[in-house]
Design an enzyme around this catalytic site. Sequence first.
Site, PDB file in Angstrom:
ATOM      1  N   CYS A 198       0.799  -1.234   0.000  1.00 36.62           N
ATOM      2  CA  CYS A 198       0.000   0.000   0.000  1.00 36.62           C
ATOM      3  C   CYS A 198       0.833   1.287   0.000  1.00 36.62           C
ATOM      4  O   CYS A 198       1.343   1.686  -1.029  1.00 36.62           O
ATOM      5  CB  CYS A 198      -0.992  -0.046   1.160  1.00 36.62           C
ATOM      6  SG  CYS A 198      -2.386   1.033   0.901  1.00 36.62           S
ATOM      7  N   ARG A 215     -12.698   6.171  -0.163  1.00 38.87           N
ATOM      8  CA  ARG A 215     -11.526   5.290  -0.036  1.00 38.87           C
ATOM      9  C   ARG A 215     -11.895   3.900  -0.532  1.00 38.87           C
ATOM     10  O   ARG A 215     -13.050   3.476  -0.401  1.00 38.87           O
ATOM     11  CB  ARG A 215     -11.091   5.199   1.436  1.00 38.87           C
ATOM     12  CG  ARG A 215     -10.526   6.487   1.978  1.00 38.87           C
ATOM     13  CD  ARG A 215     -10.118   6.327   3.455  1.00 38.87           C
ATOM     14  NE  ARG A 215      -8.998   5.394   3.622  1.00 38.87           N
ATOM     15  CZ  ARG A 215      -7.729   5.714   3.395  1.00 38.87           C
ATOM     16  NH1 ARG A 215      -7.433   6.912   2.969  1.00 38.87           N
ATOM     17  NH2 ARG A 215      -6.761   4.841   3.587  1.00 38.87           N
ATOM     18  N   HIS A 220      -3.697  -5.644   2.432  1.00 34.88           N
ATOM     19  CA  HIS A 220      -3.350  -5.853   3.840  1.00 34.88           C
ATOM     20  C   HIS A 220      -3.996  -7.175   4.279  1.00 34.88           C
ATOM     21  O   HIS A 220      -4.564  -7.909   3.461  1.00 34.88           O
ATOM     22  CB  HIS A 220      -3.925  -4.715   4.709  1.00 34.88           C
ATOM     23  CG  HIS A 220      -3.438  -3.358   4.363  1.00 34.88           C
ATOM     24  ND1 HIS A 220      -2.150  -2.939   4.596  1.00 34.88           N
ATOM     25  CD2 HIS A 220      -4.086  -2.314   3.794  1.00 34.88           C
ATOM     26  CE1 HIS A 220      -2.024  -1.683   4.203  1.00 34.88           C
ATOM     27  NE2 HIS A 220      -3.160  -1.273   3.708  1.00 34.88           N
TER      28      HIS A 220
HETATM   29  N1  GLN Z   1      -2.182   6.826   2.817  1.00 35.78           N
HETATM   30  C1  GLN Z   1      -2.285   6.048   1.579  1.00 35.78           C
HETATM   31  C2  GLN Z   1      -3.711   6.075   1.014  1.00 35.78           C
HETATM   32  O1  GLN Z   1      -4.631   6.435   1.712  1.00 35.78           O
HETATM   33  C3  GLN Z   1      -1.839   4.626   1.845  1.00 35.78           C
HETATM   34  C4  GLN Z   1      -2.808   3.867   2.753  1.00 35.78           C
HETATM   35  C5  GLN Z   1      -2.257   2.529   3.210  1.00 35.78           C
HETATM   36  O2  GLN Z   1      -1.048   2.346   3.337  1.00 35.78           O
HETATM   37  N2  GLN Z   1      -3.200   1.594   3.530  1.00 35.78           N
HETATM   38  O3  GLN Z   1      -3.892   5.680  -0.144  1.00 35.78           O
END
Ligand code: GLN
Length: 251
Positions: free
Chosen positions: A95, A132, A196
Amino acid sequence: MKELKILYLYPDILELYGDFGNIQVLKYRLEKRGINVEITPYSIGDNPPNFNDYDLVFAGGGADQEQGILAKDLIKYKDNIKEAVNNGVFFLLICGAYQLFGKYYKDVEGNIIPGLDIFPYYTEAINDRKKRCIGNIVIDVNLDGKETKVIGFGNHGGQTYDVNTPFGKVLYGNGNKFRDEMEGFFLKNVIATYLHGPLLSKNPELTDFIIKHCLDRKYNENIILEPLDDVFENLCRKQLLDRFLSKEKKP
Ligand code: GLN
């Protein structure tokens, strides 16, 4: 005794999504086979590592603010990292780390965080904190010619563009972008993904693929890993795959 050396980047900063679990799974599956594992953490202020000294480099995910902080430190190692990638050191990037190895990451507030620009993709977050990519993901991955379903969980605002060698084809959930057919980035010795979970806890075959790749390179052998008892891992995978793949493709 065979040994694997792992460099664990920014464990104190890129720790928001439990990606440390990947290190634990690697350690477990190596030690179960009598293979020694040396894990070296690196974070801001530590002695500069030589990335070529390691068999595997791992970095997890984190929030925009933390990415902005560590990017200024990570960029110092751009040339050394590029050299290590070209020398075949394995990189597993989750990520936020995935994003920072590309051209740049534009965060949710519109700040441009320069990436290492080692890989051709770039990432831009939608300027709406509510938008998101969050949820379970199943992708179809080709690991040395074997089709393998890889299961994980995504939580990112960043939308990644210009990936020309994806990690896998999305069977359920989001990919590099909302409803993208493709997920992650894949080279012979690089897996960068939004999954993840932690990723490796749900995917023993993927873990062993990475372990074998690193050992084969280090010892210049075609190493056959002794199978482990993955009854529980596979029971869990069956439950998850039945749940996700029986549904309409997209959540
Ligand atoms: N901050 C980044 C985003 O929101 C990465 C998020 C993450 O590592 N899960 O895309």
